[in-house]
Structures are given as C-alpha cells and as structure tokens.
Design a protein around this motif. Structure first.
Motif, PDB file in Angstrom:
ATOM      1  N   ASP A 276       0.808  -1.216   0.000  1.00 10.90           N
ATOM      2  CA  ASP A 276       0.000   0.000   0.000  1.00 10.90           C
ATOM      3  C   ASP A 276       0.847   1.274   0.000  1.00 10.90           C
ATOM      4  OD1 ASP A 276       1.006   0.016   2.552  1.00 10.90           O
ATOM      5  OD2 ASP A 276      -0.934   0.093   3.569  1.00 10.90           O
ATOM      6  N   GLY A 277       2.162   1.130  -0.134  1.00  9.69           N
ATOM      7  CA  GLY A 277       3.047   2.284  -0.178  1.00  9.69           C
ATOM      8  C   GLY A 277       3.507   2.768   1.186  1.00  9.69           C
ATOM      9  N   SER A 278       3.058   2.113   2.257  1.00 10.92           N
ATOM     10  CA  SER A 278       3.451   2.531   3.606  1.00 10.92           C
ATOM     11  C   SER A 278       4.683   1.753   4.067  1.00 10.92           C
ATOM     12  CB  SER A 278       2.300   2.301   4.581  1.00 10.92           C
ATOM     13  OG  SER A 278       2.069   0.911   4.766  1.00 10.92           O
ATOM     14  N   ARG A 279       5.235   2.181   5.220  1.00 14.00           N
ATOM     15  CA  ARG A 279       6.376   1.494   5.816  1.00 14.00           C
ATOM     16  C   ARG A 279       6.046   1.178   7.283  1.00 14.00           C
ATOM     17  NH1 ARG A 279       9.662   5.566   2.913  1.00 14.00           N
ATOM     18  NH2 ARG A 279      10.505   4.527   1.069  1.00 14.00           N
ATOM     19  N   PRO A 280       5.324   0.094   7.534  1.00  6.03           N
ATOM     20  CA  PRO A 280       4.961  -0.238   8.912  1.00  6.03           C
ATOM     21  C   PRO A 280       6.199  -0.490   9.778  1.00  6.03           C
ATOM     22  CG  PRO A 280       3.731  -1.572   7.330  1.00  6.03           C
ATOM     23  CD  PRO A 280       4.810  -0.882   6.565  1.00  6.03           C
ATOM     24  N   ASP A 281       6.196   0.069  10.969  1.00  8.39           N
ATOM     25  CA  ASP A 281       7.257  -0.170  11.947  1.00  8.39           C
ATOM     26  C   ASP A 281       6.623  -0.977  13.072  1.00  8.39           C
ATOM     27  OD1 ASP A 281       9.462  -0.203  13.519  1.00  8.39           O
ATOM     28  OD2 ASP A 281       9.799   1.960  13.518  1.00  8.39           O
ATOM     29  N   ALA A 282       6.421  -2.267  12.823  1.00 12.90           N
ATOM     30  CA  ALA A 282       5.550  -3.092  13.639  1.00 12.90           C
ATOM     31  C   ALA A 282       5.981  -3.207  15.086  1.00 12.90           C
ATOM     32  CB  ALA A 282       5.440  -4.483  13.024  1.00 12.90           C
ATOM     33  N   TRP A 283       7.253  -3.483  15.313  1.00 10.76           N
ATOM     34  CA  TRP A 283       7.639  -3.774  16.688  1.00 10.76           C
ATOM     35  C   TRP A 283       7.714  -2.524  17.541  1.00 10.76           C
ATOM     36  CZ3 TRP A 283       6.488  -8.179  18.409  1.00 10.76           C
ATOM     37  CH2 TRP A 283       6.340  -9.228  17.497  1.00 10.76           C
ATOM     38  N   ARG A 284       7.952  -1.379  16.949  1.00  9.30           N
ATOM     39  CA  ARG A 284       7.855  -0.132  17.702  1.00  9.30           C
ATOM     40  C   ARG A 284       6.391   0.137  18.050  1.00  9.30           C
ATOM     41  NH1 ARG A 284       7.679   5.507  16.702  1.00  9.30           N
ATOM     42  NH2 ARG A 284       7.579   5.203  14.443  1.00  9.30           N
ATOM     43  N   TYR A 285       5.481  -0.173  17.114  1.00  7.29           N
ATOM     44  CA  TYR A 285       4.057   0.000  17.367  1.00  7.29           C
ATOM     45  C   TYR A 285       3.579  -0.936  18.479  1.00  7.29           C
ATOM     46  CZ  TYR A 285      -0.994  -0.122  16.648  1.00  7.29           C
ATOM     47  OH  TYR A 285      -2.353  -0.075  16.845  1.00  7.29           O
ATOM     48  N   VAL A 286       3.988  -2.206  18.398  1.00  7.83           N
ATOM     49  CA  VAL A 286       3.580  -3.167  19.416  1.00  7.83           C
ATOM     50  C   VAL A 286       4.051  -2.724  20.794  1.00  7.83           C
ATOM     51  CG1 VAL A 286       3.960  -5.519  20.259  1.00  7.83           C
ATOM     52  CG2 VAL A 286       3.447  -5.140  17.846  1.00  7.83           C
ATOM     53  N   THR A 287       5.294  -2.246  20.869  1.00 13.73           N
ATOM     54  CA  THR A 287       5.879  -1.845  22.147  1.00 13.73           C
ATOM     55  C   THR A 287       5.256  -0.568  22.699  1.00 13.73           C
ATOM     56  OG1 THR A 287       7.983  -2.874  21.533  1.00 13.73           O
ATOM     57  CG2 THR A 287       8.035  -1.250  23.305  1.00 13.73           C
ATOM     58  N   GLU A 288       5.020   0.409  21.830  1.00 15.24           N
ATOM     59  CA  GLU A 288       4.599   1.730  22.291  1.00 15.24           C
ATOM     60  C   GLU A 288       3.082   1.920  22.312  1.00 15.24           C
ATOM     61  OE1 GLU A 288       6.620   4.634  19.927  1.00 15.24           O
ATOM     62  OE2 GLU A 288       8.619   3.881  20.441  1.00 15.24           O
ATOM     63  N   VAL A 289       2.338   1.139  21.515  1.00 15.55           N
ATOM     64  CA  VAL A 289       0.886   1.342  21.427  1.00 15.55           C
ATOM     65  C   VAL A 289       0.115   0.109  21.890  1.00 15.55           C
ATOM     66  CG1 VAL A 289      -1.048   1.877  19.890  1.00 15.55           C
ATOM     67  CG2 VAL A 289       1.171   2.977  19.530  1.00 15.55           C
ATOM     68  N   GLN A 290       0.347  -1.033  21.263  1.00 12.22           N
ATOM     69  CA  GLN A 290      -0.468  -2.210  21.538  1.00 12.22           C
ATOM     70  C   GLN A 290      -0.238  -2.770  22.938  1.00 12.22           C
ATOM     71  OE1 GLN A 290      -0.364  -5.143  18.451  1.00 12.22           O
ATOM     72  NE2 GLN A 290      -1.547  -6.636  19.595  1.00 12.22           N
ATOM     73  N   ALA A 291       1.011  -2.998  23.309  1.00 11.21           N
ATOM     74  CA  ALA A 291       1.304  -3.598  24.612  1.00 11.21           C
ATOM     75  C   ALA A 291       0.823  -2.735  25.787  1.00 11.21           C
ATOM     76  CB  ALA A 291       2.799  -3.885  24.733  1.00 11.21           C
ATOM     77  N   PRO A 292       0.989  -1.412  25.753  1.00 11.28           N
ATOM     78  CA  PRO A 292       0.491  -0.585  26.865  1.00 11.28           C
ATOM     79  C   PRO A 292      -1.020  -0.399  26.875  1.00 11.28           C
ATOM     80  CG  PRO A 292       2.302   0.511  25.682  1.00 11.28           C
ATOM     81  CD  PRO A 292       1.840  -0.622  24.836  1.00 11.28           C
ATOM     82  N   GLY A 293      -1.705  -0.903  25.833  1.00 10.21           N
ATOM     83  CA  GLY A 293      -3.151  -0.781  25.790  1.00 10.21           C
ATOM     84  C   GLY A 293      -3.652   0.561  25.319  1.00 10.21           C
ATOM     85  N   ARG A 294      -2.833   1.301  24.593  1.00  8.50           N
ATOM     86  CA  ARG A 294      -3.268   2.595  24.076  1.00  8.50           C
ATOM     87  C   ARG A 294      -4.226   2.388  22.903  1.00  8.50           C
ATOM     88  NH1 ARG A 294       2.088   5.417  22.463  1.00  8.50           N
ATOM     89  NH2 ARG A 294       0.565   6.816  21.472  1.00  8.50           N
ATOM     90  N   PRO A 295      -5.072   3.374  22.602  1.00  7.00           N
ATOM     91  CA  PRO A 295      -5.985   3.263  21.455  1.00  7.00           C
ATOM     92  C   PRO A 295      -5.208   3.130  20.147  1.00  7.00           C
ATOM     93  CG  PRO A 295      -6.640   5.069  22.891  1.00  7.00           C
ATOM     94  CD  PRO A 295      -5.295   4.616  23.371  1.00  7.00           C
ATOM     95  N   THR A 296      -5.794   2.422  19.209  1.00  2.29           N
ATOM     96  CA  THR A 296      -5.157   2.233  17.921  1.00  2.29           C
ATOM     97  C   THR A 296      -4.903   3.563  17.231  1.00  2.29           C
ATOM     98  OG1 THR A 296      -6.261   0.109  17.644  1.00  2.29           O
ATOM     99  CG2 THR A 296      -5.380   1.150  15.653  1.00  2.29           C
ATOM    100  N   ASP A 297      -3.665   3.759  16.831  1.00  5.24           N
ATOM    101  CA  ASP A 297      -3.296   4.981  16.104  1.00  5.24           C
ATOM    102  C   ASP A 297      -2.020   4.681  15.333  1.00  5.24           C
ATOM    103  OD1 ASP A 297      -2.781   7.467  15.109  1.00  5.24           O
ATOM    104  OD2 ASP A 297      -2.458   8.448  17.034  1.00  5.24           O
ATOM    105  N   VAL A 298      -2.142   4.553  14.006  1.00  2.17           N
ATOM    106  CA  VAL A 298      -0.989   4.192  13.200  1.00  2.17           C
ATOM    107  C   VAL A 298      -0.178   5.418  12.773  1.00  2.17           C
ATOM    108  CG1 VAL A 298      -2.145   2.121  12.335  1.00  2.17           C
ATOM    109  CG2 VAL A 298      -2.315   4.260  11.027  1.00  2.17           C
ATOM    110  N   MET A 299      -0.620   6.599  13.149  1.00  4.33           N
ATOM    111  CA  MET A 299       0.099   7.808  12.774  1.00  4.33           C
ATOM    112  C   MET A 299       1.532   7.743  13.314  1.00  4.33           C
ATOM    113  SD  MET A 299      -0.188  10.612  11.062  1.00  4.33           S
ATOM    114  CE  MET A 299      -1.988  10.779  10.956  1.00  4.33           C
ATOM    115  N   GLY A 300       2.471   7.881  12.415  1.00  6.22           N
ATOM    116  CA  GLY A 300       3.873   7.855  12.799  1.00  6.22           C
ATOM    117  C   GLY A 300       4.467   6.459  12.856  1.00  6.22           C
ATOM    118  N   TYR A 301       3.622   5.442  12.663  1.00  4.18           N
ATOM    119  CA  TYR A 301       4.110   4.063  12.707  1.00  4.18           C
ATOM    120  C   TYR A 301       3.935   3.356  11.362  1.00  4.18           C
ATOM    121  CZ  TYR A 301       4.007   4.702  17.769  1.00  4.18           C
ATOM    122  OH  TYR A 301       4.208   5.162  19.051  1.00  4.18           O
ATOM    123  N   ARG A 302       3.200   3.958  10.443  1.00  7.78           N
ATOM    124  CA  ARG A 302       2.943   3.299   9.164  1.00  7.78           C
ATOM    125  C   ARG A 302       3.207   4.263   8.024  1.00  7.78           C
ATOM    126  NH1 ARG A 302      -0.502  -1.456   8.086  1.00  7.78           N
ATOM    127  NH2 ARG A 302      -0.095  -1.828   5.911  1.00  7.78           N
TER     128      ARG A 302
END
Length: 302
Positions: A276-302
């Motif tokens: 889709d032309g994006s560059r997902p940074d998955a493990w930074r997202y998992v560590t900083e957003v998903q694991a702490p339970g923050r709301p989904t927000d791909v801004m700055g991670y995709r």
C-alpha cells in the motif's frame, strides 16, 4: 531496490504460504532462481490441511520475473533435506540465499508448561526448531562456498522484544527463542559476510490464514479493523519479502551480521514499502501502542 536480475540462487524453506511465500516472490522479483519447499504440493497436503501449495508459490516466483522451482520436502526428515541440497548443488553449483521459515505446527495459546500437551508441544519444537537445524546442517556447507551469502532465520519478534516479553505459551516461546539463538550462532560460526539473521514477522501479519480468520481478503483487508482495531497495522507478506530481497542485494550486508532486525527497520534503510506504499514499523508499534493498551493509532508508525 534494484530490479536488475541478480543471478542468485535461493532456497526458501517453508514457502507454501505466508511470509515465506512473500519472501520467495520478492526474491523472484530480483531475478533470482528460487527453490521453494514445503509439505503441501498439488498431490499431497500437510497436516495443517491448507490449500496453498509449493507449486503455486513457484508459479508466483515465475510471474514476478524469477525462476521458481517447487520441491516437496518434509524438513524434519534429514534424508529429504540432504537430497534437496544435493539437487541444488547438482543443478546450480551454488547457493547464495537460505531462508528458514519453517513452521507448520498448531499453536496452543496461553498455556504454561504444565498445561501444555506433551504431544503437540514437542511436536511444535520438532517442526519449528529441528527443521531449521536440519536444513542449515545440509545447506550451509554449500552456501558458504560463495562469499557474500545470506542466511535469514525468520521468527516472531526481535531479540529486544522477546527478551522482555513472554510469547504466548511455553512451547511457542521456547521455539522462537531457539531460532533466535540458532541464527546468532550460525552468524558467529560462519562469519561475515556470510550469515545474517532477521526476525521480520509483524503482529498481526496479513497472511492467508490471518486474512481467512478475519473473514477478509487482500483487497479488503481493512474491513477487519472494525472488529480487530490493531489489524490496522498489519503488514503483507510482501513487506518482509522486500526486506529479505534488499538484504540479499546489498554488497554491504555484512554490516548486519548476527543482528536481529525487523522489516520496519530495514525499510527505513533500503527505502522499500509495503504493497500500500506505507512502511509499517511493527515492533515499535507493538511496544509503544499495543502492549500498553493505548488506542489504535498508526500515525507515525505506518
């Protein structure tokens, strides 16, 4: 990424589906000859009973511009792997890229060691650890005959993330840690510039099985976000494929020797994108957003 034919010979073990299929296809896009192996062919299915076959993967490699050679191999069986590598030696005379992405086991989720089945647990290790060791045992002597080769051990999670997080269940966690150590040891023993390692699986990865589980296809994968918000960050198998292809073409790949890398990190270095032309940074997202339970927000991670 370069698009000129590389003339490289690759073995992608476990390439029936998912990330390994994406890797095989993207290596084919560089003009490589790719031996694709797995237990499911047009005439026989594995115990996982998925419809995808090594023959289909090889056809996709052809369609991408490479040469796909399907070989049905059961990688826990040493004699079958030995015969495979002997065939590559006989037909090509060399091997430049080895990708170990063999799994093919059902996962027991959220099980302690005393809750785990002593049938399925050790079977998981047989299919996910023994297979990598057996394949490397036979393939590495051929690969290291040509300087500048690449070994990619594919697992779930970077060393940094896995060191701080228990992964799903006892046998799953043990399997992923074992593959990490296997890759590190291979790099240390073979020496630069021959062996590199990477841990490229995003979570969740939009593989065939994951798309099916969410009731979507590649064309409408975003529909799954409604009931699984973090799926907004899923990456296609092509993304990890492009990461491995970029490594395989890098004349300075030895700088990564022995490293645990993610597709997102390599995308920033090599400039490739997901479909889709994006560059997902998955493990930074998992560590900083998903694991702490923050709301989904791909801004700055995709």
């Amino acid at each position: 990424m370069a698009t000129e034919p590389t003339g490289k010979v690759a073995l992608v073990a476990g390439a029936t589906r998912s990330a390994a299929r994406g890797i095989a296809v993207q290596l084919g896009a560089t003009g490589a000859t790719v031996y694709v192996t797995g237990r499911t062919s047009g005439s026989q299915r594995s115990e996982m009973n998925h419809p995808e076959t090594v023959d289909e993967t090889a056809a996709l490699v052809d369609g991408a511009g490479g040469r796909g050679i399907p070989v049905r191999v059961d990688h826990p069986i040493p004699e079958e792997v030995r015969a495979l590598v002997a065939r590559i030696r006989r037909e090509q005379g060399c091997l430049h890229v080895l990708v170990n992405d063999i799994w093919g086991a059902k996962i027991e989720w959220n099980k302690s060691v005393w809750e785990s089945s002593l049938e399925s647990g050790p079977h998981t290790l047989r299919l996910t650890v023994d297979t990598h060791a057996i394949t490397s045992h036979y393939a590495l002597p051929l690969l290291i005959q040509t300087p500048g080769g690449l070994v990619a051990e594919v697992t779930d999670g970077t060393d940094e993330y896995n060191a701080a997080n228990y992964r799903a269940s006892f046998f799953y966690d043990l399997a992923e840690a074992s593959v990490n150590r296997m890759a590190f040891r291979a790099g240390a023993r073979a020496g630069a510039p021959w062996c590199d390692r990477r841990d490229p699986h995003a979570r969740p990865a939009a593989s065939e099985a994951m798309l099916e589980a969410h009731g979507v296809a590649e064309a409408n994968w975003r529909d799954a976000i409604a009931h699984s918000p973090h799926f907004a960050f899923s990456e296609s198998p092509a993304f990890v494929g492009r990461a491995v292809a970029a490594l395989a073409q890098d004349p300075r790949m030895s700088r990564w020797n022995g490293k645990s890398l993610s597709s997102g990190r390599l995308a920033k270095v090599y400039g490739f994108t997901d479909l889709d032309g994006s560059r997902p940074d998955a493990w930074r997202y998992v560590t900083e957003v998903q694991a702490p339970g923050r709301p989904t927000d791909v801004m700055g991670y995709r």
